[in-house]
Write a protein that holds these residues in place. Structure first.
Motif, PDB file in Angstrom:
ATOM      1  N   PHE A 140      -0.980   1.567  -0.167  1.00 58.18           N
ATOM      2  CA  PHE A 140      -1.057   3.029  -0.146  1.00 58.18           C
ATOM      3  C   PHE A 140      -0.032   3.643  -1.095  1.00 58.18           C
ATOM      4  O   PHE A 140      -0.321   4.589  -1.827  1.00 58.18           O
ATOM      5  N   LYS A 141       1.173   3.088  -1.074  1.00 53.24           N
ATOM      6  CA  LYS A 141       2.237   3.590  -1.942  1.00 53.24           C
ATOM      7  C   LYS A 141       1.867   3.384  -3.406  1.00 53.24           C
ATOM      8  O   LYS A 141       2.009   4.302  -4.235  1.00 53.24           O
ATOM      9  N   ALA A 142       1.367   2.185  -3.743  1.00 48.04           N
ATOM     10  CA  ALA A 142       0.982   1.888  -5.119  1.00 48.04           C
ATOM     11  C   ALA A 142      -0.200   2.736  -5.579  1.00 48.04           C
ATOM     12  O   ALA A 142      -0.338   3.043  -6.770  1.00 48.04           O
ATOM     13  N   ALA A 143      -1.051   3.146  -4.629  1.00 53.24           N
ATOM     14  CA  ALA A 143      -2.218   3.968  -4.971  1.00 53.24           C
ATOM     15  C   ALA A 143      -1.832   5.387  -5.360  1.00 53.24           C
ATOM     16  O   ALA A 143      -2.626   6.107  -5.976  1.00 53.24           O
ATOM     17  N   GLY A 144      -0.611   5.808  -5.002  1.00 55.17           N
ATOM     18  CA  GLY A 144      -0.172   7.158  -5.345  1.00 55.17           C
ATOM     19  C   GLY A 144      -0.095   8.099  -4.166  1.00 55.17           C
ATOM     20  O   GLY A 144       0.061   9.311  -4.348  1.00 55.17           O
ATOM     21  N   LEU A 145      -0.194   7.549  -2.947  1.00 52.62           N
ATOM     22  CA  LEU A 145      -0.089   8.383  -1.751  1.00 52.62           C
ATOM     23  C   LEU A 145       1.363   8.572  -1.348  1.00 52.62           C
ATOM     24  O   LEU A 145       2.254   7.837  -1.796  1.00 52.62           O
TER      25      LEU A 145
ATOM     26  N   GLY B  30     -13.971  -1.862   4.930  1.00 49.52           N
ATOM     27  CA  GLY B  30     -13.698  -0.444   5.151  1.00 49.52           C
ATOM     28  C   GLY B  30     -12.253  -0.088   4.871  1.00 49.52           C
ATOM     29  O   GLY B  30     -11.945   0.981   4.334  1.00 49.52           O
ATOM     30  N   THR B  31     -11.343  -0.994   5.241  1.00 53.94           N
ATOM     31  CA  THR B  31      -9.924  -0.762   4.979  1.00 53.94           C
ATOM     32  C   THR B  31      -9.650  -0.794   3.480  1.00 53.94           C
ATOM     33  O   THR B  31      -8.883   0.024   2.956  1.00 53.94           O
ATOM     34  N   ALA B  32     -10.279  -1.743   2.789  1.00 55.06           N
ATOM     35  CA  ALA B  32     -10.152  -1.791   1.330  1.00 55.06           C
ATOM     36  C   ALA B  32     -10.670  -0.506   0.696  1.00 55.06           C
ATOM     37  O   ALA B  32     -10.116  -0.019  -0.302  1.00 55.06           O
ATOM     38  N   ALA B  33     -11.716   0.074   1.283  1.00 54.83           N
ATOM     39  CA  ALA B  33     -12.276   1.317   0.757  1.00 54.83           C
ATOM     40  C   ALA B  33     -11.269   2.457   0.833  1.00 54.83           C
ATOM     41  O   ALA B  33     -11.219   3.307  -0.068  1.00 54.83           O
ATOM     42  N   LEU B  34     -10.444   2.491   1.883  1.00 57.60           N
ATOM     43  CA  LEU B  34      -9.391   3.504   1.958  1.00 57.60           C
ATOM     44  C   LEU B  34      -8.463   3.407   0.753  1.00 57.60           C
ATOM     45  O   LEU B  34      -8.113   4.412   0.138  1.00 57.60           O
ATOM     46  N   VAL B  35      -8.069   2.181   0.415  1.00 56.13           N
ATOM     47  CA  VAL B  35      -7.156   1.972  -0.715  1.00 56.13           C
ATOM     48  C   VAL B  35      -7.838   2.349  -2.031  1.00 56.13           C
ATOM     49  O   VAL B  35      -7.269   3.057  -2.868  1.00 56.13           O
ATOM     50  N   ALA B  36      -9.083   1.876  -2.206  1.00 52.76           N
ATOM     51  CA  ALA B  36      -9.796   2.140  -3.458  1.00 52.76           C
ATOM     52  C   ALA B  36     -10.059   3.632  -3.650  1.00 52.76           C
ATOM     53  O   ALA B  36      -9.935   4.167  -4.764  1.00 52.76           O
ATOM     54  N   LEU B  37     -10.426   4.328  -2.581  1.00 47.68           N
ATOM     55  CA  LEU B  37     -10.658   5.767  -2.684  1.00 47.68           C
ATOM     56  C   LEU B  37      -9.358   6.523  -2.929  1.00 47.68           C
ATOM     57  O   LEU B  37      -9.336   7.505  -3.687  1.00 47.68           O
ATOM     58  N   ALA B  38      -8.272   6.081  -2.299  1.00 47.32           N
ATOM     59  CA  ALA B  38      -6.968   6.717  -2.536  1.00 47.32           C
ATOM     60  C   ALA B  38      -6.595   6.602  -4.013  1.00 47.32           C
ATOM     61  O   ALA B  38      -6.140   7.574  -4.635  1.00 47.32           O
ATOM     62  N   GLU B  39      -6.796   5.420  -4.583  1.00 54.93           N
ATOM     63  CA  GLU B  39      -6.513   5.232  -6.016  1.00 54.93           C
ATOM     64  C   GLU B  39      -7.353   6.185  -6.868  1.00 54.93           C
ATOM     65  O   GLU B  39      -6.838   6.826  -7.791  1.00 54.93           O
TER      66      GLU B  39
END
Length: 567
Positions: free
Chosen positions: A82-87, A359-368
């Motif tokens: 999450f942190k690396a994604a920019g959140l 689904g959890t991976a989708a949270l990360v991918a969408l956050a990115e």
């Protein structure tokens, strides 16, 4: 993933008979009244989906059971991604929300003893009935509690329907029918949406209402057709440890015991009372039904082992630019079953690759993708919840203790178990027709050249069986989609085979494992829909609501009236 459970294969086969839905249901308000901003496709990384799914479903995470070493690894990994994604941390500077859980294991069950009009009856635990307590007590005892038949156990003032009318059931045991009064209707017209189950038909609601009425215990009569599963499912689900979210000081009331009885046991019980189940059912299906005291009393007891432990939701946020105190929610559950019944080869780790590492991976991918596109007008919240497999516990705890006020939460999307089957012409929408979010989805589908297919079995109430429901029941409009079954290669027959194969060979078993040869193209297409719907909500000025007549509309309207900053 609890939404499909054993019924998924049947649903998949039923889907063969459906033709694709060419349009979306009319929303509760005019389309022209909704602000539907144009949204460009998101830059969603397939590599992220693969990497996160592969990692979370590896043996090193031991099946991601809440309260285990696998949870510790999961929380650390998601925080990092999450942190690396920019959140930014979503809970007052922290990435996590503590979720106190309670595990209650019943034991030493006495028979269900019935005394009164007829000869004494005794029903065996497991064979004839199952039950549990939600109270953190070491012993549960029901002593000579009066039995009352309360039909479908519904109190719906907005429909002029009250199965408890005219009778005080405090301290009594209520006997309840499963599903809604009009579940046998062929279409979707009726006081409770015809064959499409409403929340009033779910067993969870019936226990909640019985507690609000002051009942000591609640027993639901199991019948396979209206329940949508056999007694074996009830028997296995209600035996062994039961996990619950720990309750706060101002929590709603609880019965001493909730349980189920088999249809045969219910018939015997009612016959002893001089009643007939079929006749009572017909009476209960008509408006104006009055509860029926049975002139008998129920007694039983059992002991409980109680264990408390902490689990965690993971929360990240991309703050909005113009309306940062208005929130769009993205949810998925990170947990799975941990170690489970071994496969023939001895593998006992339920890796949960599809359910729900995807689904959890989708949270990360969408956050990115959202971070790359730049922060939208409203804030985007990414919530990975715990203990979905135990009964939506992480989502329920957040909804009861929201970090961001629910009245300021515009709406949300939920992602649970992406179908790995290649691209589809459609997307399956569970709960199609419930809210104005359908209009947001219709816009996204048009942009992607796809169509929506409604849930093939609305009478099973699948909308009420995944994490989005914890928010919906508190008024927040939520949309939930599954992979389409009209595949580009092979059509609906191929889609049904994929769904059935997953259910029979991998669902909730050790073989739900990551496969390097998976075709991710269908998943990535579905992610574009989630991206567009979430981005439109975040860029819009509208507050989508539930459609007129939906069971959650009044809850949302009341919350909006009481809110100064939100809807």
């Amino acid at each position: 993933m609890t939404i499909r459970h054993p019924a998924l294969a049947a649903l998949a086969l039923a889907a063969l008979a459906l033709s694709a839905c060419e349009g979306m249901p009319a929303p509760g308000g005019a389309i022209s009244a909704l602000d539907l901003p144009e949204v460009a496709p998101g830059q969603i990384a397939e590599g992220t989906m693969k990497d996160v799914t592969r990692t979370l479903s590896s043996d090193a995470f031991e099946g991601r059971a809440p309260g285990s070493a696998g949870e510790e690894k999961t929380i650390a990994f998601l925080t990092e991604r999450f942190k690396a994604a920019g959140l930014q941390p979503g809970n007052k500077g922290s990435w996590v929300q503590e979720v106190p859980l309670v595990e209650i294991t019943g034991k030493d069950f006495a028979p269900l003893a019935i005394t009164g009009k007829g000869a004494p009856l005794s029903f065996q635990y497991g064979k004839d009935w199952v039950g549990a307590t939600y109270r953190e007590e070491t012993e549960t005892k029901i002593d000579a509690s009066e039995l009352v038949f309360v039909g479908y156990g519904i109190n719906a003032p907005e429909k002029g329907w009250n199965d408890y009318a005219g009778l005080d059931v405090k301290g009594k045991t209520v006997v309840i029918l499963v599903n809604d009064p009009d579940w046998q209707t062929a279409g979707l017209e009726g006081p409770f949406n015809g064959k499409a189950m409403t929340y009033y038909g779910r067993w969870t609601y019936k226990y909640e209402e019985a507690a609000r009425q002051g009942a000591a215990a609640a027993l639901i009569v199991h019948q396979t057709a209206p329940a949508a599963y056999g007694w074996n499912v009830v028997q296995s689900s209600w035996s062994g440890p039961q996990a619950y979210a720990q309750r706060g000081a101002d929590a709603e009331p609880l019965t001493q015991m909730n349980g189920w009885v088999t249809e045969a046991a219910a018939r015997a019980m009612l016959k002893a009372a001089g009643q007939d189940l079929d006749a009572l059912t017909r009476a209960a299906q008509a408006k104006g039904f009055k509860p029926v005291p049975l002139g008998m009393k129920l007694s039983t007891s059992f002991r409980n082992d109680v264990r408390s432990f902490l689990s965690h939701n993971v929360i990240g946020i991309l703050p909005g630019t113009e309306a940062p105190e208005e929130y769009v929610l993205h949810t998925a559950h990170w947990d799975h079953l941990g170690r489970c019944t071994p496969a023939p080869d001895g593998d006992d780790i339920c890796n949960g690759a599809v359910d729900n590492a995807t689904g959890t991976a989708a949270l990360v991918a969408l956050a990115e993708a959202h971070a790359k596109a730049g922060a939208p007008r409203r804030s985007l919240v990414f919530l990975a919840v715990t203990a979905e497999e135990s009964g939506l516990l992480g989502a329920t705890y957040y909804a009861q203790n929201p970090v961001f006020p629910l009245a300021q939460t515009v709406g949300g999307v939920n992602m649970d178990a992406f179908q790995i089957a290649g691209p589809a012409k459609d997307v399956t929408v569970v709960g199609l027709g419930k809210s104005q979010l359908d209009t947001f989805l219709a816009t996204a589908l048009k942009a992607d050249g796809r169509i929506a297919t409604p849930d093939a079995k609305p009478e099973a109430g699948y909308y009420y069986r995944s994490d989005h429901f914890a928010f919906a029941k508190r008024g927040v409009p939520m949309i939930y989609m599954e992979g389409g079954e009209d595949l580009v290669k092979g059509g609906r027959e191929a889609g049904a085979k994929v769904a059935a194969d997953y259910t029979e060979n991998r669902y909730h078993g050790p073989k739900d494992e990551f496969n390097e040869s998976w075709d991710w193209s269908g998943v990535m297409a579905d992610l574009q829909l989630y991206y567009r719907v979430g981005r439109m909500m975040a860029a819009s000025t509208s507050w989508p609501n539930w459609n007129d007549g939906d069971e959650f509309r009044a809850i949302r309207d009341e919350a909006c009236k009481a809110s100064e900053k939100g809807c």
